[in-house]
Write an enzyme that holds these catalytic residues in place. Structure first.
Site, PDB file in Angstrom:
ATOM      1  N   GLN A  61       0.822  -1.200   0.000  1.00  0.00           N
ATOM      2  CA  GLN A  61       0.000   0.000   0.000  1.00  0.00           C
ATOM      3  C   GLN A  61       0.861   1.258   0.000  1.00  0.00           C
ATOM      4  O   GLN A  61       2.039   1.230   0.335  1.00  0.00           O
ATOM      5  CB  GLN A  61      -0.933   0.000   1.229  1.00  0.00           C
ATOM      6  CG  GLN A  61      -0.225  -0.260   2.538  1.00  0.00           C
ATOM      7  CD  GLN A  61      -1.127  -0.890   3.587  1.00  0.00           C
ATOM      8  OE1 GLN A  61      -2.330  -0.968   3.448  1.00  0.00           O
ATOM      9  NE2 GLN A  61      -0.524  -1.329   4.683  1.00  0.00           N
ATOM     10  N   ASP A 167       0.120 -11.777   7.036  1.00  0.00           N
ATOM     11  CA  ASP A 167      -1.269 -11.657   6.626  1.00  0.00           C
ATOM     12  C   ASP A 167      -2.132 -12.238   7.749  1.00  0.00           C
ATOM     13  O   ASP A 167      -1.922 -13.386   8.169  1.00  0.00           O
ATOM     14  CB  ASP A 167      -1.470 -12.421   5.320  1.00  0.00           C
ATOM     15  CG  ASP A 167      -2.924 -12.512   4.897  1.00  0.00           C
ATOM     16  OD1 ASP A 167      -3.711 -11.635   5.283  1.00  0.00           O
ATOM     17  OD2 ASP A 167      -3.273 -13.471   4.188  1.00  0.00           O
ATOM     18  N   ALA A 168      -3.091 -11.473   8.241  1.00  0.00           N
ATOM     19  CA  ALA A 168      -3.904 -11.921   9.376  1.00  0.00           C
ATOM     20  C   ALA A 168      -4.671 -13.202   9.055  1.00  0.00           C
ATOM     21  O   ALA A 168      -4.876 -14.050   9.928  1.00  0.00           O
ATOM     22  CB  ALA A 168      -4.875 -10.813   9.788  1.00  0.00           C
ATOM     23  N   ASP A 185      -8.926  -4.151  12.988  1.00  0.00           N
ATOM     24  CA  ASP A 185      -8.464  -2.759  12.869  1.00  0.00           C
ATOM     25  C   ASP A 185      -7.792  -2.619  11.507  1.00  0.00           C
ATOM     26  O   ASP A 185      -6.605  -2.329  11.398  1.00  0.00           O
ATOM     27  CB  ASP A 185      -7.497  -2.427  14.000  1.00  0.00           C
ATOM     28  CG  ASP A 185      -7.134  -0.943  14.039  1.00  0.00           C
ATOM     29  OD1 ASP A 185      -7.831  -0.141  13.381  1.00  0.00           O
ATOM     30  OD2 ASP A 185      -6.147  -0.587  14.702  1.00  0.00           O
TER      31      ASP A 185
END
Length: 337
Positions: A61, A167-168, A185
Protein backbone atom coordinates in the site's frame (compact mmCIF):
# COMPACT_ATOMS: atom_id res chain seq x y z
CA UNK A 1 -1.42 8.51 -3.16
CA UNK A 2 1.04 7.66 -5.91
CA UNK A 3 -1.09 9.74 -8.27
CA UNK A 4 -1.11 13.45 -8.94
CA UNK A 5 -2.06 15.23 -5.73
CA UNK A 6 -2.93 18.90 -5.51
CA UNK A 7 -1.50 21.14 -2.85
CA UNK A 8 -3.37 24.46 -2.88
CA UNK A 9 -1.47 27.64 -2.11
CA UNK A 10 -2.51 30.87 -0.51
CA UNK A 11 -2.74 32.75 -3.81
CA UNK A 12 -5.82 30.70 -4.68
CA UNK A 13 -4.16 28.82 -7.52
CA UNK A 14 -3.35 25.15 -7.31
CA UNK A 15 0.07 23.69 -7.92
CA UNK A 16 0.10 20.01 -8.89
CA UNK A 17 2.88 17.70 -7.80
CA UNK A 18 3.47 14.14 -8.90
CA UNK A 19 3.66 12.63 -5.44
CA UNK A 20 6.46 10.25 -6.40
CA UNK A 21 8.64 13.34 -6.92
CA UNK A 22 7.22 15.47 -4.13
CA UNK A 23 9.84 16.89 -1.81
CA UNK A 24 8.83 18.97 1.16
CA UNK A 25 11.20 20.24 3.86
CA UNK A 26 11.32 18.05 6.95
CA UNK A 27 11.58 21.04 9.28
CA UNK A 28 10.50 24.29 7.61
CA UNK A 29 6.78 24.98 7.47
CA UNK A 30 5.22 25.51 4.06
CA UNK A 31 2.43 27.87 4.98
CA UNK A 32 0.41 27.30 1.81
CA UNK A 33 0.69 23.51 1.44
CA UNK A 34 -2.37 21.28 1.64
CA UNK A 35 -3.01 17.56 1.34
CA UNK A 36 -6.20 16.43 -0.37
CA UNK A 37 -8.10 13.22 0.28
CA UNK A 38 -10.52 12.36 -2.49
CA UNK A 39 -13.64 11.10 -0.74
CA UNK A 40 -15.59 10.72 -3.98
CA UNK A 41 -15.34 11.85 -7.58
CA UNK A 42 -17.04 15.14 -6.67
CA UNK A 43 -15.86 15.60 -3.07
CA UNK A 44 -12.47 16.28 -1.51
CA UNK A 45 -11.31 16.86 2.07
CA UNK A 46 -8.23 19.05 2.53
CA UNK A 47 -5.68 19.39 5.32
CA UNK A 48 -3.27 22.29 5.80
CA UNK A 49 0.22 20.86 6.27
CA UNK A 50 3.21 21.71 8.38
CA UNK A 51 5.35 19.03 6.76
CA UNK A 52 5.48 15.50 5.36
CA UNK A 53 7.12 13.18 7.88
CA UNK A 54 7.18 10.08 5.72
CA UNK A 55 5.87 8.92 2.39
CA UNK A 56 6.42 5.85 0.28
CA UNK A 57 4.95 2.77 -1.29
CA UNK A 58 5.41 -0.56 0.42
CA UNK A 59 4.75 -3.94 -1.12
CA UNK A 60 1.10 -3.63 -0.15
CA UNK A 61 0.00 0.00 0.00
CA UNK A 62 0.84 3.66 -0.33
CA UNK A 63 1.77 5.21 3.01
CA UNK A 64 2.14 8.76 4.26
CA UNK A 65 2.59 10.26 7.69
CA UNK A 66 1.72 13.95 7.63
CA UNK A 67 2.05 16.70 10.21
CA UNK A 68 -1.14 18.76 9.78
CA UNK A 69 -2.08 22.06 11.35
CA UNK A 70 -5.55 21.03 12.56
CA UNK A 71 -5.25 17.34 13.41
CA UNK A 72 -1.57 16.88 14.30
CA UNK A 73 0.17 13.81 12.91
CA UNK A 74 -2.06 11.83 10.58
CA UNK A 75 -1.59 8.41 9.03
CA UNK A 76 -2.75 8.09 5.41
CA UNK A 77 -2.90 4.73 3.61
CA UNK A 78 -3.86 4.41 -0.05
CA UNK A 79 -4.93 8.04 0.04
CA UNK A 80 -7.36 7.50 2.95
CA UNK A 81 -7.07 9.00 6.41
CA UNK A 82 -6.55 6.18 8.92
CA UNK A 83 -6.11 8.12 12.14
CA UNK A 84 -5.21 11.57 13.41
CA UNK A 85 -3.28 12.42 16.53
CA UNK A 86 -5.87 14.75 18.07
CA UNK A 87 -8.97 12.55 17.75
CA UNK A 88 -7.81 8.96 17.18
CA UNK A 89 -8.92 8.23 20.75
CA UNK A 90 -12.55 8.33 19.56
CA UNK A 91 -12.01 5.65 16.93
CA UNK A 92 -9.79 3.42 19.05
CA UNK A 93 -11.83 3.61 22.24
CA UNK A 94 -14.92 2.66 20.22
CA UNK A 95 -13.04 -0.14 18.50
CA UNK A 96 -11.57 -1.77 21.61
CA UNK A 97 -13.49 -1.08 24.80
CA UNK A 98 -17.08 -2.14 24.01
CA UNK A 99 -16.02 -5.70 23.18
CA UNK A 100 -13.70 -6.01 26.17
CA UNK A 101 -16.30 -4.55 28.52
CA UNK A 102 -18.97 -6.95 27.24
CA UNK A 103 -16.73 -9.98 27.74
CA UNK A 104 -16.91 -11.53 31.23
CA UNK A 105 -13.12 -11.83 31.61
CA UNK A 106 -11.03 -10.81 28.58
CA UNK A 107 -7.47 -12.08 28.76
CA UNK A 108 -6.33 -12.58 25.17
CA UNK A 109 -6.78 -10.30 22.17
CA UNK A 110 -5.89 -10.79 18.51
CA UNK A 111 -5.71 -7.57 16.46
CA UNK A 112 -5.88 -7.82 12.69
CA UNK A 113 -3.96 -4.82 11.40
CA UNK A 114 -3.46 -2.17 14.05
CA UNK A 115 0.08 -1.36 12.93
CA UNK A 116 0.10 2.09 14.48
CA UNK A 117 -0.21 0.56 17.95
CA UNK A 118 -3.23 2.51 19.19
CA UNK A 119 -5.57 -0.49 19.40
CA UNK A 120 -3.02 -2.40 21.48
CA UNK A 121 -2.55 0.67 23.69
CA UNK A 122 -6.27 0.73 24.49
CA UNK A 123 -6.41 -3.02 25.14
CA UNK A 124 -3.58 -2.77 27.66
CA UNK A 125 -5.69 -0.40 29.77
CA UNK A 126 -7.69 -3.45 30.87
CA UNK A 127 -6.11 -5.03 33.94
CA UNK A 128 -7.22 -8.55 32.94
CA UNK A 129 -5.29 -8.61 29.66
CA UNK A 130 -2.50 -11.18 29.57
CA UNK A 131 -1.64 -11.26 25.87
CA UNK A 132 -2.22 -9.10 22.80
CA UNK A 133 -1.26 -10.41 19.37
CA UNK A 134 -1.02 -7.59 16.82
CA UNK A 135 -0.78 -8.97 13.30
CA UNK A 136 -0.09 -6.43 10.54
CA UNK A 137 0.87 -7.32 7.00
CA UNK A 138 3.00 -4.23 6.40
CA UNK A 139 6.29 -3.92 8.30
CA UNK A 140 6.92 -0.46 6.87
CA UNK A 141 3.72 0.89 8.45
CA UNK A 142 4.62 -0.64 11.80
CA UNK A 143 8.21 0.61 11.72
CA UNK A 144 7.46 4.23 10.99
CA UNK A 145 4.53 4.31 13.45
CA UNK A 146 6.87 3.02 16.15
CA UNK A 147 9.28 5.80 15.22
CA UNK A 148 6.89 8.74 14.95
CA UNK A 149 3.79 7.99 17.05
CA UNK A 150 5.29 8.53 20.48
CA UNK A 151 1.90 8.17 22.23
CA UNK A 152 2.13 4.42 21.57
CA UNK A 153 5.71 3.93 22.69
CA UNK A 154 4.70 2.11 25.86
CA UNK A 155 2.30 -0.18 23.98
CA UNK A 156 5.02 -1.30 21.58
CA UNK A 157 7.36 -1.92 24.52
CA UNK A 158 4.79 -3.86 26.58
CA UNK A 159 5.95 -7.41 27.29
CA UNK A 160 2.40 -8.68 26.77
CA UNK A 161 2.50 -7.59 23.11
CA UNK A 162 3.25 -10.24 20.50
CA UNK A 163 3.92 -8.32 17.28
CA UNK A 164 3.61 -10.42 14.13
CA UNK A 165 4.27 -9.27 10.57
CA UNK A 166 2.02 -11.47 8.48
CA UNK A 167 -1.27 -11.66 6.63
CA UNK A 168 -3.90 -11.92 9.38
CA UNK A 169 -5.81 -14.55 7.42
CA UNK A 170 -2.76 -16.81 7.18
CA UNK A 171 -1.81 -16.15 10.81
CA UNK A 172 -5.24 -17.13 12.14
CA UNK A 173 -5.28 -20.21 9.91
CA UNK A 174 -1.95 -21.39 11.33
CA UNK A 175 -2.66 -20.70 15.00
CA UNK A 176 -4.32 -23.36 17.16
CA UNK A 177 -5.09 -21.18 20.19
CA UNK A 178 -8.40 -19.42 20.75
CA UNK A 179 -8.84 -15.77 21.71
CA UNK A 180 -11.34 -13.98 23.90
CA UNK A 181 -11.46 -11.00 21.53
CA UNK A 182 -10.59 -10.66 17.85
CA UNK A 183 -10.38 -7.11 16.50
CA UNK A 184 -10.53 -5.95 12.89
CA UNK A 185 -8.46 -2.76 12.87
CA UNK A 186 -8.09 -2.93 9.12
CA UNK A 187 -7.86 -0.40 6.36
CA UNK A 188 -11.12 0.24 4.53
CA UNK A 189 -11.87 -2.15 1.66
CA UNK A 190 -10.62 -0.41 -1.49
CA UNK A 191 -10.22 -2.04 -4.86
CA UNK A 192 -6.67 -3.36 -5.13
CA UNK A 193 -6.05 -2.98 -1.40
CA UNK A 194 -4.78 -5.82 0.83
CA UNK A 195 -7.76 -6.04 3.20
CA UNK A 196 -11.06 -6.72 1.43
CA UNK A 197 -10.83 -10.52 1.78
CA UNK A 198 -10.84 -10.04 5.56
CA UNK A 199 -14.41 -8.72 5.29
CA UNK A 200 -15.85 -11.79 3.55
CA UNK A 201 -18.32 -14.35 4.89
CA UNK A 202 -15.98 -17.25 4.19
CA UNK A 203 -13.19 -15.64 6.22
CA UNK A 204 -15.47 -14.89 9.16
CA UNK A 205 -17.07 -18.33 9.11
CA UNK A 206 -14.19 -20.65 8.28
CA UNK A 207 -11.15 -18.91 9.75
CA UNK A 208 -12.01 -16.19 12.27
CA UNK A 209 -14.92 -17.65 14.23
CA UNK A 210 -13.16 -20.98 15.01
CA UNK A 211 -10.38 -18.97 16.68
CA UNK A 212 -12.78 -17.42 19.22
CA UNK A 213 -13.27 -18.91 22.67
CA UNK A 214 -16.66 -19.93 24.10
CA UNK A 215 -17.54 -16.37 25.15
CA UNK A 216 -15.54 -14.86 22.33
CA UNK A 217 -16.38 -11.52 20.74
CA UNK A 218 -15.42 -10.22 17.33
CA UNK A 219 -15.40 -6.49 16.61
CA UNK A 220 -14.40 -4.66 13.46
CA UNK A 221 -14.31 -1.16 12.11
CA UNK A 222 -16.90 -1.06 9.34
CA UNK A 223 -16.28 2.14 7.43
CA UNK A 224 -18.31 5.33 6.99
CA UNK A 225 -21.76 5.19 8.58
CA UNK A 226 -23.16 8.62 7.82
CA UNK A 227 -26.54 9.38 6.27
CA UNK A 228 -24.97 9.64 2.80
CA UNK A 229 -22.18 7.07 3.17
CA UNK A 230 -23.49 4.09 5.15
CA UNK A 231 -24.48 2.16 2.02
CA UNK A 232 -20.89 2.07 0.72
CA UNK A 233 -19.64 -0.78 2.93
CA UNK A 234 -21.10 -0.40 6.45
CA UNK A 235 -24.47 -2.04 5.78
CA UNK A 236 -22.87 -4.87 3.80
CA UNK A 237 -20.26 -5.63 6.47
CA UNK A 238 -23.06 -5.74 9.05
CA UNK A 239 -25.20 -8.08 6.95
CA UNK A 240 -22.23 -10.35 6.22
CA UNK A 241 -21.36 -10.72 9.89
CA UNK A 242 -25.02 -11.34 10.69
CA UNK A 243 -24.86 -14.49 8.54
CA UNK A 244 -22.12 -15.92 10.78
CA UNK A 245 -22.88 -14.88 14.38
CA UNK A 246 -26.07 -15.21 16.43
CA UNK A 247 -25.86 -11.78 18.07
CA UNK A 248 -24.69 -8.64 16.28
CA UNK A 249 -24.58 -5.01 17.47
CA UNK A 250 -23.69 -1.97 15.41
CA UNK A 251 -22.69 1.39 16.85
CA UNK A 252 -21.43 4.68 15.46
CA UNK A 253 -19.58 7.85 16.45
CA UNK A 254 -18.56 11.05 14.72
CA UNK A 255 -14.81 11.28 14.07
CA UNK A 256 -13.92 14.88 13.09
CA UNK A 257 -10.78 14.03 11.10
CA UNK A 258 -12.76 11.51 9.04
CA UNK A 259 -15.33 14.21 8.19
CA UNK A 260 -18.06 11.64 8.82
CA UNK A 261 -19.80 9.34 11.24
CA UNK A 262 -17.94 6.05 11.58
CA UNK A 263 -19.30 2.57 12.20
CA UNK A 264 -18.27 -0.56 14.09
CA UNK A 265 -19.82 -4.03 14.21
CA UNK A 266 -19.56 -6.29 17.26
CA UNK A 267 -20.61 -9.94 17.16
CA UNK A 268 -20.76 -13.07 19.30
CA UNK A 269 -22.73 -16.25 19.74
CA UNK A 270 -23.47 -15.07 23.28
CA UNK A 271 -26.02 -12.27 23.86
CA UNK A 272 -24.88 -8.74 24.67
CA UNK A 273 -26.11 -6.66 27.57
CA UNK A 274 -25.39 -2.96 27.10
CA UNK A 275 -26.53 -1.11 30.21
CA UNK A 276 -25.15 2.35 30.89
CA UNK A 277 -24.88 2.03 34.68
CA UNK A 278 -23.35 -1.43 34.48
CA UNK A 279 -20.84 -0.26 31.86
CA UNK A 280 -19.71 2.63 34.05
CA UNK A 281 -19.19 0.23 36.92
CA UNK A 282 -17.24 -2.19 34.73
CA UNK A 283 -15.04 0.62 33.40
CA UNK A 284 -14.20 1.65 36.97
CA UNK A 285 -13.43 -1.93 38.02
CA UNK A 286 -11.38 -3.02 35.02
CA UNK A 287 -9.66 -0.07 33.37
CA UNK A 288 -6.53 1.76 34.45
CA UNK A 289 -6.72 5.49 33.86
CA UNK A 290 -9.48 7.57 32.30
CA UNK A 291 -11.16 7.08 28.95
CA UNK A 292 -11.49 10.30 26.99
CA UNK A 293 -14.61 9.48 25.00
CA UNK A 294 -16.55 6.43 26.11
CA UNK A 295 -18.71 6.00 29.17
CA UNK A 296 -21.81 3.92 29.72
CA UNK A 297 -24.25 6.51 28.43
CA UNK A 298 -22.26 7.33 25.29
CA UNK A 299 -21.82 3.64 24.46
CA UNK A 300 -25.53 2.99 24.86
CA UNK A 301 -26.47 6.03 22.77
CA UNK A 302 -24.01 5.04 20.03
CA UNK A 303 -26.09 1.91 19.37
CA UNK A 304 -29.16 4.02 18.53
CA UNK A 305 -29.17 4.70 14.80
CA UNK A 306 -31.13 7.22 12.80
CA UNK A 307 -34.09 6.07 10.73
CA UNK A 308 -32.23 6.13 7.40
CA UNK A 309 -29.35 3.92 8.56
CA UNK A 310 -31.66 1.58 10.51
CA UNK A 311 -33.83 0.98 7.45
CA UNK A 312 -30.82 0.25 5.28
CA UNK A 313 -29.44 -2.29 7.75
CA UNK A 314 -32.84 -3.94 8.00
CA UNK A 315 -33.18 -4.27 4.23
CA UNK A 316 -29.57 -5.02 3.28
CA UNK A 317 -29.12 -8.25 1.31
CA UNK A 318 -25.53 -8.02 0.05
CA UNK A 319 -23.00 -10.44 1.53
CA UNK A 320 -19.26 -9.96 1.06
CA UNK A 321 -17.56 -12.70 -0.94
CA UNK A 322 -14.24 -12.85 -2.76
CA UNK A 323 -16.10 -12.45 -6.06
CA UNK A 324 -18.69 -9.92 -4.92
CA UNK A 325 -17.17 -7.25 -2.70
CA UNK A 326 -18.09 -3.63 -2.16
CA UNK A 327 -15.43 -0.94 -2.01
CA UNK A 328 -15.24 2.62 -0.85
CA UNK A 329 -13.98 5.20 -3.34
CA UNK A 330 -10.27 4.85 -4.06
CA UNK A 331 -7.75 2.27 -5.22
CA UNK A 332 -4.96 0.26 -3.65
CA UNK A 333 -1.53 -0.50 -5.02
CA UNK A 334 -2.54 -3.76 -6.73
CA UNK A 335 -5.24 -1.99 -8.76
CA UNK A 336 -2.65 0.31 -10.32
CA UNK A 337 -0.14 -2.39 -11.27
Amino acid sequence: MGEAVEFFHSNGFSKVYDETHLRMPSEDTQSGAWFEEEIDVDLKWSFALNRVLHKGTSEYQDIALLDTKRFGKVLVIDGKMQSAEVDEFIYHECLIHPALLCHPNPRTVFIMGGGEGSAAREAFKHRSIEKVVMCDIDREVVDFCRRYLTANKEAFANKKLNLVINDAKAELEDRKEKFDIIVGDLADPVEGGPCYQLYTKSFYQQILKPRLGSNGIFVTQAGPAGVFTHKEVFSSIYNTIKQVFKHVIVYTAHVPSFADTWGWVMASDQPFLVDAEMMDKTIEERIDGELQYLNGASLLSSTILNKSVSQTLKNETHVYTEDDARFIHGHGVAYRL
